[in-house]
Scaffold this active site. Structure first.
Site, mmCIF file in Angstrom:
data_model
loop_
_atom_site.group_PDB
_atom_site.id
_atom_site.type_symbol
_atom_site.label_atom_id
_atom_site.label_comp_id
_atom_site.label_asym_id
_atom_site.label_seq_id
_atom_site.Cartn_x
_atom_site.Cartn_y
_atom_site.Cartn_z
ATOM 1 N N GLU A 1 0.861 -1.203 0.000
ATOM 2 C CA GLU A 1 0.000 0.000 0.000
ATOM 3 C C GLU A 1 0.890 1.242 0.000
ATOM 4 O OE1 GLU A 1 -1.584 0.496 4.266
ATOM 5 O OE2 GLU A 1 -0.360 -1.318 4.262
ATOM 6 N N LYS B 1 2.788 4.558 1.061
ATOM 7 C CA LYS B 1 3.237 5.156 2.324
ATOM 8 C C LYS B 1 2.879 6.635 2.244
ATOM 9 C CE LYS B 1 7.236 5.249 5.392
ATOM 10 N NZ LYS B 1 7.297 6.654 5.761
ATOM 11 N N ASP C 1 2.594 10.462 3.036
ATOM 12 C CA ASP C 1 3.511 11.423 3.634
ATOM 13 C C ASP C 1 2.724 12.429 4.465
ATOM 14 O OD1 ASP C 1 5.840 12.580 4.271
ATOM 15 O OD2 ASP C 1 6.217 13.479 2.311
ATOM 16 N N TYR D 1 -4.640 2.478 8.437
ATOM 17 C CA TYR D 1 -3.875 1.357 7.888
ATOM 18 C C TYR D 1 -3.358 0.394 8.949
ATOM 19 C CZ TYR D 1 -0.143 4.734 8.900
ATOM 20 O OH TYR D 1 0.670 5.647 9.507
ATOM 21 N N LYS E 1 11.031 2.948 -0.424
ATOM 22 C CA LYS E 1 10.937 4.394 -0.640
ATOM 23 C C LYS E 1 11.059 4.774 -2.114
ATOM 24 C CE LYS E 1 10.889 6.932 2.522
ATOM 25 N NZ LYS E 1 11.698 7.309 3.685
ATOM 26 N N CYS F 1 8.089 46.698 -14.464
ATOM 27 C CA CYS F 1 7.846 45.456 -15.197
ATOM 28 C C CYS F 1 9.015 45.174 -16.132
ATOM 29 C CB CYS F 1 6.546 45.575 -15.997
ATOM 30 S SG CYS F 1 6.310 44.189 -17.111
ATOM 31 N N CYS G 1 7.819 45.463 -20.018
ATOM 32 C CA CYS G 1 7.378 46.675 -20.717
ATOM 33 C C CYS G 1 7.804 47.953 -20.033
ATOM 34 C CB CYS G 1 5.852 46.663 -20.890
ATOM 35 S SG CYS G 1 4.970 46.946 -19.345
ATOM 36 N N CYS H 1 2.236 44.335 -12.965
ATOM 37 C CA CYS H 1 2.562 45.326 -13.983
ATOM 38 C C CYS H 1 1.305 46.140 -14.265
ATOM 39 C CB CYS H 1 3.019 44.603 -15.246
ATOM 40 S SG CYS H 1 3.027 45.657 -16.694
ATOM 41 N N CYS I 1 1.738 45.845 -22.316
ATOM 42 C CA CYS I 1 2.791 44.935 -21.850
ATOM 43 C C CYS I 1 2.768 43.672 -22.705
ATOM 44 C CB CYS I 1 2.567 44.583 -20.382
ATOM 45 S SG CYS I 1 3.773 43.400 -19.764
HETATM 46 S S1 IVH Z 1 2.660 0.982 9.026
HETATM 47 C C1 IVH Z 1 4.273 -1.179 12.430
HETATM 48 N N1 IVH Z 1 1.636 1.926 6.826
HETATM 49 O O1 IVH Z 1 5.415 5.732 8.063
HETATM 50 C C2 IVH Z 1 3.876 -0.455 11.243
HETATM 51 N N2 IVH Z 1 3.018 3.344 8.118
HETATM 52 O O2 IVH Z 1 8.153 5.068 8.679
HETATM 53 C C3 IVH Z 1 3.754 0.988 11.469
HETATM 54 N N3 IVH Z 1 3.222 5.610 7.216
HETATM 55 O O3 IVH Z 1 5.173 6.291 11.499
HETATM 56 C C4 IVH Z 1 3.471 1.794 10.330
HETATM 57 N N4 IVH Z 1 1.916 5.313 5.479
HETATM 58 O O4 IVH Z 1 3.591 7.545 9.984
HETATM 59 C C5 IVH Z 1 2.414 2.180 7.881
HETATM 60 N N5 IVH Z 1 0.612 2.674 4.874
HETATM 61 C C6 IVH Z 1 1.394 2.898 5.931
HETATM 62 C C7 IVH Z 1 1.973 4.153 6.144
HETATM 63 C C8 IVH Z 1 2.800 4.330 7.253
HETATM 64 C C9 IVH Z 1 2.655 6.179 6.138
HETATM 65 C C10 IVH Z 1 4.136 6.284 8.138
HETATM 66 C C11 IVH Z 1 3.753 6.220 9.583
HETATM 67 C C12 IVH Z 1 4.916 5.630 10.294
HETATM 68 C C13 IVH Z 1 6.012 5.843 9.318
HETATM 69 C C14 IVH Z 1 7.077 4.793 9.492
#
Ligand code: IVH
Length: 754
Positions: A127, A129, A131, A239, A327, A432, A435, A450, A456
């Protein structure tokens, strides 16, 4: 020596009183900037120095101590503003994988760990990750009782009130079968759309620039005032889980599906993979979708699916052995700022662009990035107050570039330690660069523009490009590239010129289009025909094509629907002009008044004399007032759009150019709604309060289909107010004006749906 610098012991009591008062105000303002606006005004060191002095005065002059002394308030670190929450089950982090081979190694480790189990097939979930910021939400008997940040993993902060403002966090779990106690874990984040909207709102108010969605989401969650968090429209993906009173699933996949059934949003790209090939394929799929997801992700997380096997495989230090984060290439990179160029847009906005030493960011080579605006580069606002800790950005600096999804790369930070000696602050031009006209920054606007308008060339080209764009005239064979070329050749200066192109450059003229490079007899003829075909144009397209500030597609359609035809629109805008001016004057006068009241003439920036002169002017006519109120009362159109529109049509050169254009056109009136049998045709209706059977936009669309006009505010022109529960000032106004008020059911009956 000034009292503000004198050692506390050397202050007389009256000087100490004044100094104590001054520090109290400074620190309160700094607290507000930090906690409420997520925009520190003072550096931590400056803040601490002021606070120390404040406390020293209190100690030396205990009588001066105020009941609301800041010494009672929680300290400067935001975390201290929240109660601590000990995580019953720690919130872990994840080990990282960067290459496909790291993932292969991870799966191989799993196989090795379980090698005694003959025939065991290890499945993994995969899934995105997200941010954002992780949060843990405690539910007892299905009710949300407490929410906390991750903190250091063992202890987080209690941000329950803020989390309650997030629509995707249910207050009560749906469905059934949830454990008596469950801590649901997931990520709070801000979507790209919301981030852009927040920045647009902030820019419209002359406010700060938010640099990336993650930091903005973090700042939003850290607000001590949950009503501020509520305005940020944060989102949440569930999640994982922490403490649970009983086991509720056998596998990761099943568990997450259950979270979905209980009312959480789970990520649509959550997938069960049967082998490493499927895992990597899913990673690359997500990576390819990254730009269009609408939120930031920084990788893919794989988790062993079988929960009993997870327990057996176990943990190392603070991360599970059974999961790994794969990553994506970094979306942040440091590079050198080689130059700052200024670009001029369609509405004359001067935008600073960073020319960078090329650097790879998130897998793409970036050599240009936006520097937002003048204040961002200066690190100070228009009044000289520092923003973002007061860093300015100079040519030669090392800057951090941020790039995510489909957003334009941005300069997000500067490393002052690597600043070359002898560098100078960037001087933002007041002229500007295209012009030479004066570039002016208006009160409350973060952008310098401007003032050259059509003279212009940069604005002219941008206006032409907009004019021929998809939602505007959309002339086949006349795209941005072609109009740019025609403009450079001096063939087209303004939109009207497009419609005389055949006369000037058609067959038999001195400079024929068909003789130009890349053109021939056929293609030229095709273009002329396409242009001719577009002489008949829908009203809404025409309005949009004019490229007036704040007048996008939606506003254009609203205007077209409301006024029906070009003549009516023109008449209304002209009529509204005096009232619009009066409105601006009144607004400016309010500013002056406010500033005066605060005894702060510096902030006023408008000479009080002018305000007095305005006050002495006669009131505008009833007709003009009515036209202005009608325009700004249209749902979705307020004062800002109203001013931009009326001013654009009143500006002489702009108006002449519009008139020249329209002389070539046949503007198709907005199709009259089917009003046969309608009991609301021609009426102006205002909806207020909560509607329970219809959404606002449904109600509006239906009313308009039946020939009614829907307004956003109540005025003497209003015929009918439909009020639901919670209706406030609009209802009151309607009652005062003696306007008919009905409820939603009566409205439905009226429009034949009751
Ligand atoms: S699982 C034991 N799933 O990533 C598992 N973490 O680097 C704990 N994060 O602190 C995390 N998306 O803030 C998991 N789909 C995802 C995630 C996720 C973002 C973040 C989370 C965690 C950090 C770890």
């Amino acid at each position: 020596m000034a009292d503000t610098e004198r050692d506390v012991a050397g202050l007389s009591e009256s000087a100490a009183r004044a100094e104590y008062q001054r520090l109290h105000e400074l620190l309160s303002a700094a607290d507000a900037a930090y906690f409420e606006k997520d925009n520190p005004e003072l550096s931590d060191a400056d803040y601490d120095a002021l606070k120390r002095r404040y406390l020293a005065i209190e100690a030396a002059f205990p009588d001066l101590r105020r009941a609301d002394s800041l010494s009672e308030k929680v300290g400067s670190a935001p975390a201290e503003g929240f109660a601590k929450v000990i995580h019953q089950v720690p919130m872990l982090s994840l080990a990282n994988a960067f290459e496909d081979s790291d993932v292969e190694d991870f799966v191989a480790r799993g196989k090795k760990f379980f090698e005694r189990e003959a025939g065991l097939r290890l499945a993994f979930t995969a899934e995105p990750k997200i941010d954002g910021l992780s949060a843990s939400l405690r539910y007892e008997k299905g009710r949300f009782v407490r929410g906390a940040t991750r903190g250091d993993g063992a202890v987080g902060e209690d941000i329950t009130a803020n989390l309650r403002t997030i629509a995707e966090i249910p207050d009560q779990l749906a469905g059934s079968g949830w454990p008596d106690v469950i801590e649901v874990r997931g990520e709070v984040y801000m979507s790209h759309a919301e981030f852009r909207a927040l920045n647009a709102r902030s820019a419209a108010e002359g406010g700060q620039v938010y640099v990336n969605p993650r930091n903005t989401a973090a700042g939003s969650l850290r607000q001590l005032d949950p009503s501020v968090t509520a305005k940020r429209n944060l989102k949440f993906f569930a999640y994982a889980w922490g403490h649970v009173s009983e086991r509720f699933a056998e596998t990761q996949f099943e568990a997450v599906q259950k979270l979905g059934e209980w009312g959480f949003t789970i990520n649509p790209h959550f997938k069960l993979c049967m082998n490493v090939e499927e895992m990597l394929a899913h990673y690359h799929l997500i990576e390819s979708r990254r730009a269009t997801l609408g939120y930031d992700i920084d990788g893919v997380v794989y988790k062993l699916d079988d929960l009993r096997l997870q327990e057996r495989w176990g943990y190392v230090a603070r991360a599970p052995r059974w999961a790994i984060a794969h990553k994506f290439p970094a979306e942040l990179a440091w590079t050198e700022l080689e130059a700052i160029d200024i670009q001029v847009g369609r509405t004359g906005a001067l935008s600073p662009v960073a020319r960078l030493k090329p650097v790879t960011v998130g897998g793409v080579v970036v050599s240009n990035a936006t520097l937002h605006n003048e204040d961002y580069i200066a690190g100070r606002d228009n009044e000289g107050n520092p923003i973002r800790g007061g860093k300015d950005i100079r040519v030669g600096d090392w800057v951090q570039v941020y790039r995510a999804g489909d957003v334009i790369p941005k300069v997000a930070d500067v490393d002052l330690d690597r600043r070359p000696a002898g560098s100078a602050p960037f001087q933002f031009p007041h002229i500007c660069p295209e012009c030479g006209s004066e570039a002016i920054r208006e009160e409350g606007d973060s952008v310098r523009r401007c003032s050259g308008g059509l003279i212009c060339p940069a604005q002219a080209v941008e206006k032409l490009r907009h004019f021929v764009s998809r939602a505007a005239f959309d002339i086949e064979g006349l795209g941005s590239k072609q109009v740019e070329q025609f403009h450079a050749d001096g063939w087209i200066d303004e939109p009207a010129d497009i419609f005389t192109l055949r006369d000037r450059h058609g067959p038999g003229t001195a400079q024929q289009l068909q003789d130009k490079d890349g053109w021939g007899e056929k293609s030229a003829e095709k273009l002329f025909d396409a242009i001719d075909a577009r002489q008949t144009i829908d009203l809404r397209r025409l309005i949009f094509a004019l490229g007036i500030r704040h007048v996008g597609e939606v506003v254009s359609a609203d205007l077209a629907r409301h006024y029906g035809n070009w003549r009516a629109l023109l008449a209304a805008l002209d009529q509204a002009y005096p009232a619009m001016e009066r409105h601006l004057e009144a607004e400016a006068a309010v500013l002056v008044e406010r500033a005066r009241a605060a005894d702060d003439a510096r902030k006023a920036r408008i000479k009080p004399v002018r305000a007095a002169a305005w006050a002495a002017e006669p009131a505008v006519s009833v007709q003009s007032r009515g036209a202005w109120d009608e325009l700004t009362g249209i749902e979705g159109i307020g004062d800002t759009v109203g001013v931009a529109l009326v001013a654009a049509f009143a500006q002489q050169a702009e108006r002449a150019s519009i008139n020249r254009l329209v002389a070539h056109l046949e503007v198709v009136a907005e199709e009259a709604p089917d009003t046969a049998g309608s009991r609301v045709a021609g009426k102006t209706v205002v909806f207020t309060g909560t509607l329970e059977k219809l959404t606002r936009s449904e109600a509006k669309a239906k009313a308009e289909r039946l020939g009614a006009k829907v307004a956003g505010s109540v005025s003497a022109n209003t015929d009918l107010v439909v009020a639901g529960p919670g209706a406030g000032s609009k209802l009151k106004q309607a009652e005062q004006l003696g306007i008919e008020v009905i409820d939603e059911d009566a409205w439905l009956a009226l429009v034949g749906e009751g």
